[in-house]
Design a protein around this motif. Structure first.
Motif, mmCIF file in Angstrom:
data_model
loop_
_atom_site.group_PDB
_atom_site.id
_atom_site.type_symbol
_atom_site.label_atom_id
_atom_site.label_comp_id
_atom_site.label_asym_id
_atom_site.label_seq_id
_atom_site.Cartn_x
_atom_site.Cartn_y
_atom_site.Cartn_z
ATOM 1 N N ALA A 185 0.834 -1.207 0.000
ATOM 2 C CA ALA A 185 0.000 0.000 0.000
ATOM 3 C C ALA A 185 0.863 1.250 0.000
ATOM 4 O O ALA A 185 0.576 2.221 -0.718
ATOM 5 C CB ALA A 185 -0.927 -0.010 1.214
ATOM 6 N N ALA A 186 1.940 1.236 0.785
ATOM 7 C CA ALA A 186 2.844 2.386 0.849
ATOM 8 C C ALA A 186 3.508 2.632 -0.506
ATOM 9 O O ALA A 186 3.671 3.779 -0.934
ATOM 10 C CB ALA A 186 3.902 2.170 1.926
ATOM 11 N N ASN A 187 3.881 1.563 -1.183
ATOM 12 C CA ASN A 187 4.516 1.702 -2.500
ATOM 13 C C ASN A 187 3.552 2.273 -3.533
ATOM 14 O O ASN A 187 3.940 3.102 -4.372
ATOM 15 C CB ASN A 187 5.048 0.344 -2.976
ATOM 16 C CG ASN A 187 6.241 -0.132 -2.171
ATOM 17 O OD1 ASN A 187 6.935 0.678 -1.543
ATOM 18 N ND2 ASN A 187 6.489 -1.429 -2.162
ATOM 19 N N VAL A 188 2.293 1.820 -3.481
ATOM 20 C CA VAL A 188 1.291 2.343 -4.408
ATOM 21 C C VAL A 188 1.084 3.843 -4.161
ATOM 22 O O VAL A 188 1.082 4.652 -5.095
ATOM 23 C CB VAL A 188 -0.052 1.591 -4.270
ATOM 24 C CG1 VAL A 188 -1.131 2.252 -5.126
ATOM 25 C CG2 VAL A 188 0.114 0.128 -4.672
ATOM 26 N N TYR A 189 0.936 4.193 -2.896
ATOM 27 C CA TYR A 189 0.723 5.606 -2.556
ATOM 28 C C TYR A 189 1.917 6.450 -2.972
ATOM 29 O O TYR A 189 1.761 7.540 -3.525
ATOM 30 C CB TYR A 189 0.472 5.742 -1.057
ATOM 31 C CG TYR A 189 0.162 7.149 -0.619
ATOM 32 C CD1 TYR A 189 -1.139 7.644 -0.684
ATOM 33 C CD2 TYR A 189 1.169 7.988 -0.156
ATOM 34 C CE1 TYR A 189 -1.426 8.940 -0.290
ATOM 35 C CE2 TYR A 189 0.890 9.293 0.230
ATOM 36 C CZ TYR A 189 -0.400 9.759 0.169
ATOM 37 O OH TYR A 189 -0.685 11.036 0.539
ATOM 38 N N GLU A 190 3.106 5.954 -2.704
ATOM 39 C CA GLU A 190 4.331 6.672 -3.066
ATOM 40 C C GLU A 190 4.388 6.920 -4.568
ATOM 41 O O GLU A 190 4.754 8.006 -5.030
ATOM 42 C CB GLU A 190 5.556 5.868 -2.617
ATOM 43 C CG GLU A 190 6.900 6.512 -2.942
ATOM 44 C CD GLU A 190 7.212 7.699 -2.062
ATOM 45 O OE1 GLU A 190 8.058 8.514 -2.468
ATOM 46 O OE2 GLU A 190 6.601 7.819 -0.975
ATOM 47 N N THR A 191 4.011 5.910 -5.335
ATOM 48 C CA THR A 191 4.044 6.020 -6.793
ATOM 49 C C THR A 191 3.100 7.098 -7.298
ATOM 50 O O THR A 191 3.468 7.923 -8.147
ATOM 51 C CB THR A 191 3.665 4.673 -7.445
ATOM 52 O OG1 THR A 191 4.627 3.680 -7.070
ATOM 53 C CG2 THR A 191 3.626 4.778 -8.956
ATOM 54 N N PHE A 192 1.890 7.137 -6.757
ATOM 55 C CA PHE A 192 0.876 8.031 -7.311
ATOM 56 C C PHE A 192 0.772 9.368 -6.580
ATOM 57 O O PHE A 192 -0.073 10.196 -6.937
ATOM 58 C CB PHE A 192 -0.482 7.323 -7.331
ATOM 59 C CG PHE A 192 -0.540 6.233 -8.360
ATOM 60 C CD1 PHE A 192 -0.854 6.529 -9.675
ATOM 61 C CD2 PHE A 192 -0.228 4.930 -8.031
ATOM 62 C CE1 PHE A 192 -0.872 5.538 -10.645
ATOM 63 C CE2 PHE A 192 -0.250 3.917 -8.984
ATOM 64 C CZ PHE A 192 -0.571 4.227 -10.294
ATOM 65 N N SER A 193 1.623 9.593 -5.588
ATOM 66 C CA SER A 193 1.691 10.917 -4.968
ATOM 67 C C SER A 193 2.945 11.657 -5.429
ATOM 68 O O SER A 193 3.295 12.692 -4.881
ATOM 69 C CB SER A 193 1.680 10.812 -3.438
ATOM 70 O OG SER A 193 2.798 10.062 -2.980
ATOM 71 N N SER A 194 3.586 11.114 -6.468
ATOM 72 C CA SER A 194 4.786 11.732 -7.043
ATOM 73 C C SER A 194 4.390 12.563 -8.251
ATOM 74 O O SER A 194 3.746 12.038 -9.168
ATOM 75 C CB SER A 194 5.790 10.653 -7.449
ATOM 76 O OG SER A 194 6.804 11.201 -8.274
ATOM 77 N N PRO A 195 4.785 13.816 -8.324
ATOM 78 C CA PRO A 195 4.409 14.659 -9.471
ATOM 79 C C PRO A 195 4.869 14.095 -10.796
ATOM 80 O O PRO A 195 4.156 14.157 -11.786
ATOM 81 C CB PRO A 195 5.123 15.987 -9.174
ATOM 82 C CG PRO A 195 5.341 15.987 -7.688
ATOM 83 C CD PRO A 195 5.536 14.547 -7.307
ATOM 84 N N LEU A 196 6.059 13.488 -10.834
ATOM 85 C CA LEU A 196 6.574 12.950 -12.088
ATOM 86 C C LEU A 196 5.691 11.845 -12.613
ATOM 87 O O LEU A 196 5.408 11.762 -13.801
ATOM 88 C CB LEU A 196 8.002 12.434 -11.893
ATOM 89 C CG LEU A 196 9.047 13.521 -11.604
ATOM 90 C CD1 LEU A 196 10.415 12.872 -11.355
ATOM 91 C CD2 LEU A 196 9.145 14.521 -12.746
ATOM 92 N N ASP A 197 5.212 10.967 -11.718
ATOM 93 C CA ASP A 197 4.375 9.849 -12.146
ATOM 94 C C ASP A 197 3.003 10.334 -12.614
ATOM 95 O O ASP A 197 2.428 9.798 -13.544
ATOM 96 C CB ASP A 197 4.198 8.833 -11.003
ATOM 97 C CG ASP A 197 5.486 8.059 -10.755
ATOM 98 O OD1 ASP A 197 6.009 7.481 -11.720
ATOM 99 O OD2 ASP A 197 5.948 8.036 -9.619
ATOM 100 N N LEU A 198 2.488 11.351 -11.944
ATOM 101 C CA LEU A 198 1.134 11.809 -12.264
ATOM 102 C C LEU A 198 1.099 12.660 -13.539
ATOM 103 O O LEU A 198 0.040 12.845 -14.126
ATOM 104 C CB LEU A 198 0.570 12.626 -11.088
ATOM 105 C CG LEU A 198 0.246 11.794 -9.845
ATOM 106 C CD1 LEU A 198 -0.187 12.708 -8.722
ATOM 107 C CD2 LEU A 198 -0.823 10.759 -10.128
ATOM 108 N N GLN A 199 2.235 13.124 -13.941
ATOM 109 C CA GLN A 199 2.248 13.943 -15.148
ATOM 110 C C GLN A 199 2.411 13.110 -16.395
ATOM 111 O O GLN A 199 2.352 13.608 -17.501
ATOM 112 C CB GLN A 199 3.385 14.969 -15.056
ATOM 113 C CG GLN A 199 3.113 16.068 -14.026
ATOM 114 C CD GLN A 199 4.335 16.961 -13.801
ATOM 115 O OE1 GLN A 199 5.348 16.793 -14.453
ATOM 116 N NE2 GLN A 199 4.208 17.887 -12.885
ATOM 117 N N LYS A 200 2.674 11.799 -16.264
ATOM 118 C CA LYS A 200 2.891 10.949 -17.427
ATOM 119 C C LYS A 200 1.609 10.797 -18.221
ATOM 120 O O LYS A 200 0.545 10.694 -17.647
ATOM 121 C CB LYS A 200 3.408 9.576 -16.988
ATOM 122 C CG LYS A 200 4.827 9.641 -16.439
ATOM 123 C CD LYS A 200 5.295 8.265 -16.019
ATOM 124 C CE LYS A 200 6.688 8.289 -15.457
ATOM 125 N NZ LYS A 200 7.167 6.975 -15.008
#
Length: 366
Positions: free
Chosen positions: A351-366
């Motif tokens: 769960a922490a890894n999923v949250y970390e991934t999608f709370s990152s600006p770089l990932d969300l801008q893809k």
């Protein structure tokens, strides 16, 4: 005297200039270093505050996940009972029908099927909601971040509602398909086992292992029928339903759903789901073991798992026990079963890894 002093100054003028430049340079360098140090301290403080804010948001999100799981278990339980109605068969048996044995055989299959389906679907609900709510949680964190500067929300309320409503697949078509597959496996494993045959806990464990193997191997052998299919519909079906007239919110929702499918197809997700299933079926057997224990007397030592290994009961007596397990498995009151799943370290880490991934600006801008 004045002349000699002036001559000394003239002779060493360049040295004085160099010395003055050095002193000035050192002063400026010191001011520069001081300013850079202050900037670094301010940046570290801002990063610490942002990290603390994100950690607080993450922990709050996990509490929401837990409460959401518990709130949805009654709906899941009722859906399973609706499709596997053992109560109607129990009522028939009380009327002393002539086809009593036939009804008992049906009750055998339905009772074990619905308990096994309850284990599968509860584990799926726990891990699926962990994925969905941490993906949406990451988007919401970015929406609430000061870096957003009031731009268009990544996950407006309409998108959140549309995205999270996809959980209905697990409670609807996915559940029906899961029931079909599990029932077929239970019929194959227990269909020919006599109602009078004595079974030990070890026997039950072996039967459950065989059922799981049939269910999970069958899933792996069918195209688009991995365990993740029961949690989310095929991508093609979802896109076909919304093929025309897509709004911007629809496109964002589809993006979220596709990101979720990617997570569900990942090796990490399958590992976590398998860990949950192992824990769930182990807890199911622990619950069953309570009914194999002899009545305890004050002077009698407590039974241990080893001491129960040779205790057996007729299958006809085990059926009602298995039938009632759904109320423990799908309980909205925090039970040992659900709490065990929610407290698994690998689930928390995933769960922490999923949250970390999608709370990152770089990932969300893809």
């Amino acid at each position: 005297m004045l002349s000699s002093t002036w001559n000394f100054i003239k002779r060493h003028k360049r040295k004085f200039i160099v010395a003055g430049a050095l002193v000035g340079g050192v002063y400026l360098l010191g001011k520069y270093a001081q300013r850079k140090l202050q900037e670094m301290q301010e940046r570290e403080a801002a990063e610490y505050i942002a990290q603390a804010r994100r950690q607080f948001h993450f922990e709050s999100n996990q509490r929401t996940c837990n409460m959401t799981v518990l709130s949805m278990l009654p709906t899941l339980r009722e859906a399973i009972i609706h499709h596997l109605n053992a109560e109607s068969l129990t009522a028939l048996l009380k009327s002393k029908p002539t086809n009593k044995v036939e009804i008992w055989e049906d009750l055998k299959i339905i009772s074990f099927t619905r308990s096994i389906v309850a284990v599968y679907s509860t584990c799926m609900l726990v891990v699926l909601l962990r994925v969905q709510l941490n993906i949406i949680g990451g988007y919401l964190y970015m929406d609430n971040s000061v870096t957003k500067n009031g731009t268009t929300p990544l996950a407006p309320p309409e998108v959140q509602q549309q995205y999270l409503s996809s959980i209905q697949h697990l409670l609807g078509d996915g559940l029906i398909e899961l029931i079909t597959v599990v029932k077929k496996a239970v019929q194959e494993v227990l269909g020919l086992v006599s109602l009078k045959q004595n079974l030990s806990l070890q026997d039950l464990e072996q039967h459950l292992t065989r059922v799981r193997r049939l269910v999970e191997d069958d899933c792996g052998s069918l195209k688009h029928r991995t365990l993740s299919w029961y949690m989310m519909p095929d991508e093609e079906n979802t896109l076909a339903d919304q093929a025309s007239g897509l709004t911007e919110n629809d496109i964002t929702t589809i993006k979220l759903l596709n990101e979720t499918r990617d997570m569900l197809d990942s090796p990490d997700f399958n590992t976590v789901l398998n860990i949950c299933l192992n824990r769930g079926f182990s807890r199911f057997l622990d619950n069953m073991a309570e009914f194999f224990r002899p009545p305890q007397q004050d002077s009698t030592p407590c039974s241990t798992p080893d001491s129960l290994s040779h205790v057996s009961l007729p299958l006809a007596k085990i059926i009602p026990i298995a039938n009632g397990q759904i109320h423990s498995i799908c309980s909205e009151i925090p039970s040992h079963f659900v709490q065990d799943l929610l407290m698994i370290d690998q689930v928390k880490e995933f769960a922490a890894n999923v949250y970390e991934t999608f709370s990152s600006p770089l990932d969300l801008q893809k």
